[in-house]
Each structure stands twice: as structure tokens, then as C-alpha cells.
Design an enzyme around this catalytic site. Structure first.
Site, mmCIF file in Angstrom:
data_model
loop_
_atom_site.group_PDB
_atom_site.id
_atom_site.type_symbol
_atom_site.label_atom_id
_atom_site.label_comp_id
_atom_site.label_asym_id
_atom_site.label_seq_id
_atom_site.Cartn_x
_atom_site.Cartn_y
_atom_site.Cartn_z
ATOM 1 N N ASP A 1 -110.490 -8.037 -22.649
ATOM 2 C CA ASP A 1 -109.088 -8.320 -22.355
ATOM 3 C C ASP A 1 -108.127 -7.364 -23.036
ATOM 4 O O ASP A 1 -107.105 -6.979 -22.473
ATOM 5 C CB ASP A 1 -108.755 -9.770 -22.723
ATOM 6 C CG ASP A 1 -109.318 -10.725 -21.681
ATOM 7 O OD1 ASP A 1 -109.457 -10.304 -20.513
ATOM 8 O OD2 ASP A 1 -109.615 -11.866 -22.029
ATOM 9 N N ARG B 1 -104.955 -10.353 -16.001
ATOM 10 C CA ARG B 1 -104.426 -9.507 -17.070
ATOM 11 C C ARG B 1 -103.404 -8.477 -16.595
ATOM 12 O O ARG B 1 -102.418 -8.227 -17.291
ATOM 13 C CB ARG B 1 -105.579 -8.814 -17.802
ATOM 14 C CG ARG B 1 -106.581 -9.762 -18.458
ATOM 15 C CD ARG B 1 -105.935 -10.921 -19.110
ATOM 16 N NE ARG B 1 -106.821 -11.717 -19.948
ATOM 17 C CZ ARG B 1 -106.478 -12.916 -20.388
ATOM 18 N NH1 ARG B 1 -105.315 -13.472 -20.057
ATOM 19 N NH2 ARG B 1 -107.311 -13.590 -21.164
ATOM 20 N N SER C 1 -114.582 -20.431 -26.508
ATOM 21 C CA SER C 1 -113.330 -19.729 -26.258
ATOM 22 C C SER C 1 -113.062 -19.859 -24.771
ATOM 23 O O SER C 1 -113.919 -19.546 -23.950
ATOM 24 C CB SER C 1 -113.507 -18.262 -26.665
ATOM 25 O OG SER C 1 -112.400 -17.520 -26.231
ATOM 26 N N ASP D 1 -103.738 -19.509 -32.247
ATOM 27 C CA ASP D 1 -103.940 -18.081 -32.474
ATOM 28 C C ASP D 1 -102.658 -17.278 -32.274
ATOM 29 O O ASP D 1 -102.279 -16.480 -33.131
ATOM 30 C CB ASP D 1 -105.016 -17.535 -31.537
ATOM 31 C CG ASP D 1 -106.427 -17.920 -31.990
ATOM 32 O OD1 ASP D 1 -106.550 -18.863 -32.787
ATOM 33 O OD2 ASP D 1 -107.382 -17.282 -31.527
#
Lengths: 405, 405, 405, 405
Positions: free
Chosen positions: D126, D97, D181, D17
Site C-alpha cells: 500500500d 489506493r 490487519s 494507528d
């Protein structure tokens, strides 16, 4: 009777009640009593207490001006939180007790006393505040609360005891005593009891001591500018002043303009409702001014967090837990939020009204370019609002479909 | 452009902005527009909107008097919570939007429209309130917010569009328009924008529309007694009145006596600070009165719980979540607490001041026998306080020993 | 000594302590004692209490099976809140006390007694729970707490009193008594005191009575499906069952599979920390299952509101305020949120583990079309997120500029 | 399209990705892209990212081991609060994050880039966390979120783009891609999407990567002692270790013993419910251990205050507001409470179970003399409890009389 008392430090005002207590302690406990009298801004001479204590045979007499410490370390930290108890009460009595408790325990240590005593009744909040404060600072301190121990519960017995012990009794006491129980310090004066016990009726105008009525206040408004730094007021009309002088000056101004009267029914920590009247002229001004400077300088979520925690913080103080770890933890949060709370607030006073005329700050979060209703040259993209609304609405839309399916 | 619009229901005041929007919608979306005009107590005639809409070719025109519903089902439930946003704002605009949103969606259903539209800007809270309300009630409704879509963002362009479309423009608009953006309903009138954008300066006295200044208010105080039942005001001076008439009467009285002006900086949900001025005469009175009747009738812990939840409840309304499940859940708690909130409160109004003169209730929790400072015949055992304090102090004492060991 | 006692209702288990109390009350207060013995699922026969009471001369003996009422009206409402005290304790003892208090007061009313009595010690939470409950229901009830009055504080004195009064003493008591103080009902069994007083050490394996150790639990997992309606469990594997049978069955299953042991140090309401061990097999399962069904059916903000209120709700119960107005107000909120909490949760049990295998609901708010990571055909517009983030970031960006300017 | 992009710093894993994103950014924005790859303990080699970036023409490549900083400055402060989102989720993704966002912005500053980019989708949390973090640190940073911009929303299009741009595609992607995922760092590994989208069904056993199933875990329990100082774990079995090594070791131990699996439905900030599975072996151990050491060392009211604030603190982190002033203010409170949180906790691990075997502290507030069920020589006066209960009951008694009068 508390056991093994070697010497007692008494919170002593020099008035009738604590004079009776002083004598009673000497008799009942048969030991030395040390007196402690503090100036917290109650607007009464404290030096006369010295002669009275001396004549009662007291050898160790402590008379102290604690006004600056009181305002700097107790009143101002509390105002950083915008603390109000039950929507109205500014905690004027509550905030003075922890300081007195601390000094009582410190003086006990200094004079080799293992016991303290106070004149608070067995029905009120103040006994709790004194004693929780004292225990938190010295867990082994002993506390004598004569009102919970003795049999002088009626005024007649008290007066009789005074007379038979050669304690001078002022005429007013002989004539039935004050129609109110009062307490005062730099933050406020309070009235409770007797003539106030019926919440159906308003107090007599003559009761109020610190403030003009709005009706009698000047016909001209008066303005002042309060400077703030780190959440505390630091100047008036540009002149830097120590904390207690700021509060004194605002009390004077507020009192003149009829500001800060309060008549309410509150919930005591010991379980009953009680009616109280308060005059808090300077404090009422500081609450308004602090909110105004915070409105510019505090982040929204921080402000809301403070507002949600405030009632609990106020209860903690009201209930006497100033020296508790939960108050200290909350204070850490509150003080952290005040680092950028600086700038000035201009206020006008007129017949009971406090009006904000303006506020500004170098650390303002008010952004005129963003806030403007006029064209903002793209500083704010109106289209962002569509997405903002759409995502915030998503859970409501899904729920509606569920509920109607 | 919103897609697949078949017919649009527009919140239409008849003023310049929504008249332009009406025309713009007809042109851009090329479909029928239904107008909806509500009397929420904004003190402007709503009937003229009918002629204007008709002349703009509107076939379905809804003009409704919602004053009673507004006060009964929106204002009063909110006042049960003593809701104040950020310590000062009484939520006058916020509380009207959910009702308008509901009617827009209902009228859309009734007229076979799949779309609603409103005149709120892309920077404010009102767009959020309208749209969250609408989506919560009909998740499939489409919303057109012209201020987020069109290019008429400057006043010049707007006026030009009006002129070229034969929309009558009043003289004041040609001369620069109002110096403030205003919104009014039975609870308040608000002023924002333009001349108010600098929080350093006070508004001009001429701005205020609903209230006398305290200076110009009568020199005589005026008294009134508000009766309460289940947390809501139900009577004035003993006369039972419907909700909106109570609020109207209190607005009149409060306005006359200079009550309820507010000048503040608030945090919008869309992320910026904004300055607003408000007049909420009746609401200010109701807040004071409701707290007074609750002070007698609410349990302490219930009152404190309400106070701790209140800021969140107020934010929920401010942010537009009236129709959300969290508001409904909180309302269930709040309403549950109000069952015994009844009795009366006597108030005096004088030059901006609201003074409680007395309060009483058949369901009062104030117990004079317990509360008295006088001898209470043993209703309260002073000695209980010793144990109460000792156990409450225990954790503090243990902690002190730990910290000092 | 409590004054003017006419007849006493005693919470009577038939064990040594309450048998001594029964005799002591008869002697000290010289009046009739009524015994009340309840089956709350403690897994002990309650009928033997009848013979013991009779032989002690008791004329009015109440023996009642309260299991269904206990689970339906106390345990389940509490579980709607996901109540946990201090992050771990499931409130098994706390939740039983209000029901016993209520029955004591009701039986007092029925038998013309003005006094109740219980066997809780003066250091624990249970005395508070019994007495707050009783006072809340009958403010004039008198309460005798022998452990706070008598001088039988040591085990030796207690045994001596028993012997000299012909109270049968089981061998275990003569040999030093149980190594733990235990309490049990359908929700849990608790262990405190003596061998557990040192939190440095783990309890002996032999202490645990209701659960296998994970080590000894079966090597095969077992599955069950719990059906929910309005927030309460209503069925197991599709079979509708009354509340107490559901809990009994889950206790059996959980106990078999080593589920629900807890060893912790908790903060008592009376001010000290205490160490307790608990087995709550069925309750541990119900907490997990309730959260799972709520995760599908509760709105986000409602769920978060409940989570923020939960610790206070749990403290209210722990501290004995089940019958308080604040608990009732919170329950109104909680129950309001549970209207759509229905569906099923499938669980697996294995050696101490509770694993959710699946959950579903007709009132689910989980929307697979929205939630999918795959292409959702436009149900969710990714671009909305940009505006959502931008507006939520606005205050942070403005603050950064302020802080760095 | 974001405007005026001069250079882009991309959060780059080296996987398919972000490799596609790298190429797409180079093409669409026609500017240099800087890659940033961090080792946060995801257990994947990060060095291969260097070669991939180089071959894609990247000139400035940042590859960093942030494990210690991550655990010390993000994970541990969060665990001081016992943070759990919605009763179960340990915030493993959320907490990583803010660190990535900070480094992206710092690297942008260092490399003269005005833009950052990330591979988070437009539906998830996210994107919000990355962007709120970035904006809070640099309000002028530009952000490109390709998943919100491009048309490669289906896997087919993505693969096609990769092939036509010579981006190597692993076999698994060609065969349909991972069934989940995933995201991993030292605190946890998460699984979402595809095969997990139906909350009715349990995940396949083969999904779990970090932990044994309880069934497959060893038949022997294993013990460890964690040392704490100032609220943070500092040693294992007496050996001082840096933060990330402690977490690594506990992950290993927990994983071996089947600890820390979670399968839940959570509420995303962007408005929908989503199903996630998580393995948090070390974190689950640390939560249990921290609560155990706090149970000895924290004051009751402080502990309860923390518990009441925790859900909000957890939401703040979940929603991406790590760098917000409200998180910092709450952290000030939390950290203040941890000064005395030190000592040790001994734990046993067995087939999914974490059992506390003991805990002790030099700063313990557990006082065995007070807590004992045995005679305490008067350390605690049982009679104090009577007064404590009486005053706490007073409001309940008064209310009962009111309600029944």
C-alpha cells in the site's frame, strides 16, 4: 464456380494476368465486369488501363489516385507501431491490400455488383488479405479468385488463352516472362518467385529497381530533418508536406543512397516458407526515425508494451486482418501512446546507412539534470538505489536459500 | 557503512576509479581487499592490474581470462533469442555483468570474504546488475557500492583523494578526464556521459574506437560464411572455432567495414532516460546471421512466439536478472527451439552494410516444391485456400452483420 | 472422395454414428476398415465394440485402455500450466484428441493402412484436432471425415441408412435421439447442441450426469489432502496413486459434492460461437490445488510469466496444436518451472465449493520471518522501501513534469 | 525526516494507528496536519473521525463520500478487463489506493500543503500504491510514511505513545489488538497478518465479516438479472442503478449466499510472499457476469488478446501503477473493446455458487443458424473445413518430413 454472380468488380492493373482474368470472367460468368485500377504509388502509369478496359468492352471503369489515403490511413498508422514482420519485413505489400479490398467492395456497392475478383494466386498471402478485407466490410460479397478456379495454371496455357482472345501480349512475356513476380506501391517494391526460389543464392544486381546498390550510391552523405507530430512524420527540413509526398521524397533519397534492400525467407500465412526480396527505402528511414523520436518521448513501460505487442500487430497485418476488431483494438492502444510523440530527428544517409545525427522534442522525457554523470545537485539520490536493489533482490535471495536448503 | 565486513572482493580494473575505491575500502573498512580483474575481451592489458594491486598492499589477486566462458555461456545463449533492447541495443554491457557478479561471489567464498564491492555509480544500471546477480547466487553476501556511500562525487575530490593517497593519476585524468564513460568487452564498447549528454548532437567521429566509419571503410566488399549448430555459430568459412574466437574475428571484420555503430537514447531500469553510443560489430553480424539461419529452420509459430517473448527477455537481461528463475525458464524455451537451427549463412560486408548472400540447412523447412510459383504438380491444392479463407473470415462476417444490424 | 485409400483405421465407439460410418466406409471405399476403440475414462464399456465390429466384418480390432497414459502424458502436463480457455473452460475434450490421433496413426502404420477416419462433424473443433494431430505425426496420412463428405447430414437419412444396412438402432435414437451431443473422458463430460442451442436458457437439471447439483450434494463437507511433486499430483491423503486413479478419485469426490459444472459460450477455432456445458469435477479441484501449491513454491515473476503465456497455451490446445513445435517449446518452459512445485494442499468440498484449508512445502518460498506484520528483527529494512518507491516513481514524475510544462 | 515540510495532509481513518500518526506528525514536524477521511464503502462511520480530528487540534478536516466515484471510475474500468491477480485475487485493496492518493494530492494543493502522509507499513504494497499514485499526479509532493521513519514498530511502543499523548485506546487494542490487519471498501474486505501468518492453517470461521459461510447460507437459491452497457453493469432486475448501488446490492446478495471468500498466498511487489484472506461477494458475481456477457458479444481474437494482456494489467494495478501511462494505454484498448458489450446475464446464487442461468444481447455474435448441430441450410459449408485444416497443417507436415529425414 461461384453462383448467382450478377456483375463483377475486378482489381485490374492492365497487365497480362488481369487482362486474361478480365476476359475469362466475361466468358465464364457471362456478365459485366467493372474494372478498378488504383495508383498506390507503384510508379506505373494507370491511365493506359482505361483504354485496355474499354477495348475489352468494360463499361464501368474506375481509375483512382489513392496515394495520399494509402499513406495517411494505412502506412502511417502501421509505422506508429514500429511494425516489422519476423524481425525484418516492413509489410509493404500487406498494408496495401486492405485499401484495395475496401475500394472493391465500395465500388461493388456503387455499381450494383454482388461479386469482386482479384488476380492473386492460390498459394500466396494476397488472396487472404483481399478476401478477409472484403468479407469484413461486406459479409455477403462474393469473391472470384480465378487462380483457384481455372485451368490456366501454366504460363503456356495463359499465353495461349491470351492469343486466342486477342489480348495483346508484350514481348517480354513471350520471351519467358519476368524473372520475378513483382508488386509495388509507395511503401515498397517486392520480388518473389522464379529466379529467387533458391535461398542459397543472392539475387542478380539487375533485379533491384528502386535503389542504387550501396557501391553505386553517392560518395557524399546527405542529411535531412524529419518533423513529427502525434507519431506521424509531418515535415522534411522544416517544410510541412502531405503524407504521400513525405514518403515519396524519402523513397527518392533512400533509393539514391542505397537504403532499404532486403533479402529474406518469410513464413506465409498459408503455411509455407517463401523467399522474398524487398526495397523499402523511405520506410526503412521512417522506422529508424520513429524509433528515435519515440526514444525521447515515450515512457519506458509504454515503449516496452508496444514492443511486446508489435510482433502480433505485424502478424495481424501480414495475415490480412487489418479490418479485424483485434487490429482496431490494438490501434486504439498504439494511437493513445503517440499523443506526445513529436519533435524532430536529423538523419544522415550514406551508402546504405541511416545514421541518427540528433533528435529533440518539446515533449521530451529525457531530463539532462537527472541523466548527467556529473554532480546533479541532488536531483537523484544515489542512496535510493540501494533500497531499490534490495527489494528487487529479495525474491531472488529467498529463492536461493530455498534451493540450497 | 555496511556492517560486519570481514574481507572485501573488489571488481578491479586497475584504472583510476577502482584504484581509488581500493584505497578507500582499505581505509574505511579497515580490512583486507581482494582484487578481481577479468579479461572479457575489453582489449586492455589486465596484467598491469597485478602490480598496481600488489603495490596497494593487496595479498590475494585474481586475474582471469574469461573470454571463452563469457561468449559461450552468456553471449551466445542471449543471441539465440535475437535479444535487442528497445529495438536497437544489443545488450553488450548488460550481458557481462552477471559473469563478473558470479566470479565475485565465488572468489568471496574461496577467500573467506563476506563482502564484494564494485565501481558502478548510483545512477546507472550496472550497480543493479552486479548486485542482483550477487544476491541471486549468495543471498547473504554484503555489497559495498562506494559511489552510493562516499563523498567523492566530484572529479576534483576524487583526484585529490588519489593524490593524497599516492595513487598514480594519468595525465588524461588531470587534463579533465575522458570525454566519455566507456565500457568494453568482447561484445561491444559503450560510450556514455559528458560530451554525449545532449541527444540533439551527434558524437565526434574521434569517439569511435572499434569501427571505421562507413566512409573510411574499404571500397571492396568482403564475404564470409558462418556455420551454425544448435543455434550457435560454430565455424567461419568452414573452419571450426571456439566461441570467443568467432566473435573476435567478426569484431575485426565488422570493425574494418564500418559495421555496428549505434547512437541512441535508452530507458534505464533506475528510471531515467540516458544517451549511449555503442559499437557492436561482431554482434550486429551475428544477429543478422542468426535470423537468417532461423528463417530457414524455425517453424513459423515458434519464431513468432520467440519474437513476442524477446522484448521481455531482453529487459530481463538489461535490468540485471540474468540469474533469475524467469530468465532460466525463458532460456529453457529458447534453447528448446534451437535444436534444429543449423546450417550456414553467407554474408557480405561493405561500408556499414551486412548483406545476406545465401543460407542453407540440412534441417531447412523451406520446401521449394511447395513454395514455387510454377506448377507444383499438386503438392499444394489451391482450392484448400478457399476453405481456409472462408473459415478465417467467418467471425469477421458475423461481426459485420451484428454491427450493421 | 479421398483417393488411393488402401485400408482405413476408424476411431470407433460402437455407437450409432461410428457404426454407420464403419459401414459407409466399407461401401464407399470398398476396403478393409480397422477399428480403434479406447478407454479414456468415458465410463462406458468398450468391450461391446468388439462384437459390433466383428459382426460388421472387421478383422483388425484394437481396443485399448489408455486411461493412465491419457492422464499422465496429456492431462497432467496441461494442468502444470493452469490452462483455461477463455477464462472458464478446462479443455476436457481438446486434450483427449491428440492421444486418439496419435494412436490412429500408429495403428495405421502397424496395420499397413494409409488412411484414418473419424466421426467428428464439419463444423466443430474436433475434426481439426484429430487431423492436425494426425498430420503432425504422419504428414502423408490420408484422412476421411465422412461428415464433410457424405449426404447423411440429417438424422432421418442417417437412421434410414442404418436400417437399410442392418445396423442396430437403439430405441432412444428412434425416439429423436439424445437431446445433447456428448463427449466424455476422465477429465470431463461435455454437452452441446440441440436443447442447448439457446444461450438464454439454462440446461435441464436432468442433463448433468457426473455431478450432483449443489442442492442435492451432502450436507457435510469432506476433506482431502493432495500431495504434489514436480507440479503433478502424486498422492491423496498420503497414499501414492497413479495419475488416472487420482483423477478418478477426485472425479468421484467432486461429483458427489456438486463440483465442476460449467455452462458457457465459447469461440470455436472454425469461426463461430457455440454453447457448451461441462462437468469437470476432478479437474476443477486440481486447478485450485495446483494454484495453491504454486502460490507457495513458484517465484513471482515465473508465476506471472506463466499466467501471461497461459491463454495462448490454452488456445494452442483448444485449436488442436498439441503436437506442434510451439506447444512443445512452451511445455519446455512450463515443465522447467515445476521442478520445485511440491508439497501438499488440503482442501474441503461442500456443495459446489472447493476451499483451500492449508498448504505447505519443503520448497516453499513463503518466509514467515519476512512476511510477518510483527517485528522481524531487521530481516526486512523498511527504509529500503523508500528508495524502491522513489526509483520506480522517477519516470512517472518526469512524465508529469513534461505533461504539465 | 523529510525536509521543508510546511503542512501535511494525512489519510486519516480515526482509528488508533492513524490517530497516533496524527499526533506524531504534529510533534515531529511541528506543523499543521490536515486530515482526509473517505467513505469508500468500508461500512464504518466516518463522521466520528471529525470529532477525533478536532480534538487533536486539526483545523482543516476533509470527510468525503467517494463511493460512487470509486466504483464508477476505478472498480468498473478494472472489471472491464476481467482483472485477476495471480489467478485469484480481485484487487480490492489495490484499486482503492489510487483514488485516495489522488484526493490527498488534490487536498494538499487546495490547502497549500506540500506534504502528504499515510499509515501504510514499510513492508506492504500500500505504501507503494499511495506514493506512486501521489508522485504521478504531483511529482513535487513530499511523502511521510511514519512506519518507515519512526521507532514505534512494536505494538507496545505504539500503545505507550498513545497513552502518554492522551489518545483514546479501545479495549480491544489493550487486549492484544485485532487478530488480523483489515482493510475494507465497497469491493472487498481483506485480512492479513498475525493469526493468518501460517499458510498451513485455515482461518477461524469467526474472521469472516461480510459473508455467511456456504454452510450457513440460505437453503434456497436466489436469482438476479444484471443489465450491461458498454461493458459496465447498469441495472439489476431491470432497474437502472448508479454504480455503487449495484455493487452494494450485489455485496449484500453475495454475502448472504456465502459467495466470494478467498484464502491465498500472494506475491507482493516489495518482494515477499504474503498470505491474505478476502471477501469479495459483489466482485465475484461481477467477474462471472462480465465474462458471460462478453462471451456473447466479444470477437474471439479480441477476447483472447484481452486475456493475454490481463495478467499484466492486473499486476500494474496491484503494483500501484494505476496512474501510469502504460495503464492508460491498456485501458484505451480495453475500453475500445467494450463498445458492444451490452445485454443481460441472469444468475443464481446458492451457498457459495454463482450459476449463469442465461445471457442475451442485441449485439450478440452468437449466430444460432451457424452454430446449430442441425442442418443449417448451407449457412456453413462443411467442406471449407477441409481446406482450413489442410493449410493449417501444412507447416506441421513439412516439419515432420524435415525431422524424420
Amino acid at each position: 464456380m461461384i453462383k448467382d454472380v450478377n456483375k463483377i468488380v475486378l482489381a485490374y492493373s492492365g497487365g497480362l494476368d488481369t487482362s486474361v482474368i478480365l476476359k475469362w470472367l466475361q466468358q465464364e460468368y457471362n456478365c459485366e465486369v467493372v474494372t478498378f485500377t488504383a495508383d498506390l504509388g507503384q510508379k506505373e502509369e494507370i491511365e493506359p488501363a482505361r483504354a485496355k478496359a474499354t477495348s475489352a468492352g468494360v463499361k464501368e471503369i474506375f481509375i483512382e489516385d489513392l496515394r495520399e489515403e494509402f499513406v495517411r490511413d494505412y502506412v502511417f498508422p502501421m509505422f506508429r507501431a514500429n511494425a516489422i514482420y519476423e524481425g525484418e519485413y516492413l509489410l509493404g505489400t500487406s498494408i496495401a491490400r486492405p485499401l484495395i479490398a475496401k475500394r472493391l467492395v465500395e465500388i461493388a456497392h456503387q455499381t450494383g455488383s454482388n461479386t469482386i475478383s482479384h488476380g492473386a494466386t492460390g498459394k500466396g498471402n494476397d488472396q487472404v488479405r483481399f478476401e478477409l478485407g472484403a468479407y469484413a466490410i461486406n459479409p455477403d460479397i462474393k469473391v472470384i479468385a480465378p487462380w483457384r478456379e481455372w485451368d490456366l495454371l501454366s504460363r503456356e496455357k495463359l499465353l495461349k488463352f491470351a492469343e486466342s482472345n486477342n489480348i495483346p501480349v508484350e514481348m517480354k512475356h513471350k520471351q519467358g516472362g519476368s524473372p520475378y513476380s513483382m508488386d509495388a506501391n509507395l511503401l515498397h517494391i517486392s520480388y518473389e518467385g522464379r529466379h529467387l526460389e533458391d535461398p542459397k543464392s543472392a539475387p542478380e544486381e539487375s533485379m533491384w529497381r528502386w535503389t542504387s546498390s550501396p557501391q553505386d550510391a553517392p560518395d557524399e552523405a546527405e542529411e535531412i530533418t524529419i518533423g513529427y507530430d502525434m507519431g506521424d512524420p509531418v515535415s522534411l527540413d522544416g517544410k510541412m508536406l502531405p503524407p504521400h509526398e513525405i514518403l515519396e521524397k524519402l523513397n527518392e533519397l533512400g533509393g539514391k543512397h542505397g537504403i532499404g534492400r532486403l533479402d529474406l525467407v518469410e513464413n506465409r500465412y498459408v503455411g509455407m516458407k517463401a523467399r522474398g526480396c524487398y526495397e523499402t527505402p523511405g520506410g526503412s528511414i521512417l522506422l529508424k526515425a520513429h524509433r528515435a523520436i519515440e526514444s525521447l518521448t515515450l515512457d519506458r513501460e509504454v515503449a516496452h508494451l508496444k514492443d511486446e505487442l508489435m510482433p502480433r500487430y505485424a502478424s495481424i497485418i501480414y495475415n490480412g486482418y487489418w479490418w479485424s476488431p483485434e487490429r482496431l483494438a490494438m490501434q486504439a492502444l498504439i494511437d493513445h501512446t503517440q499523443l506526445n510523440v513529436k519533435g524532430w530527428v536529423k538523419l544522415s544517409f550514406y551508402k546504405g546507412n541511416i545514421t541518427v545525427l540528433g533528435r529533440d522534442s518539446d515533449t521530451s522525457l529525457f531530463d539532462p539534470e537527472i541523466a548527467t554523470f556529473e554532480d546533479d545537485d541532488g536531483a537523484f539520490d544515489h542512496k535510493d538505489a540501494a533500497g531499490f536493489i534490495k527489494l528487487n533482490a529479495l525474491r531472488l535471495r529467498i529463492a536461493n536459500k530455498r534451493n540450497n536448503s
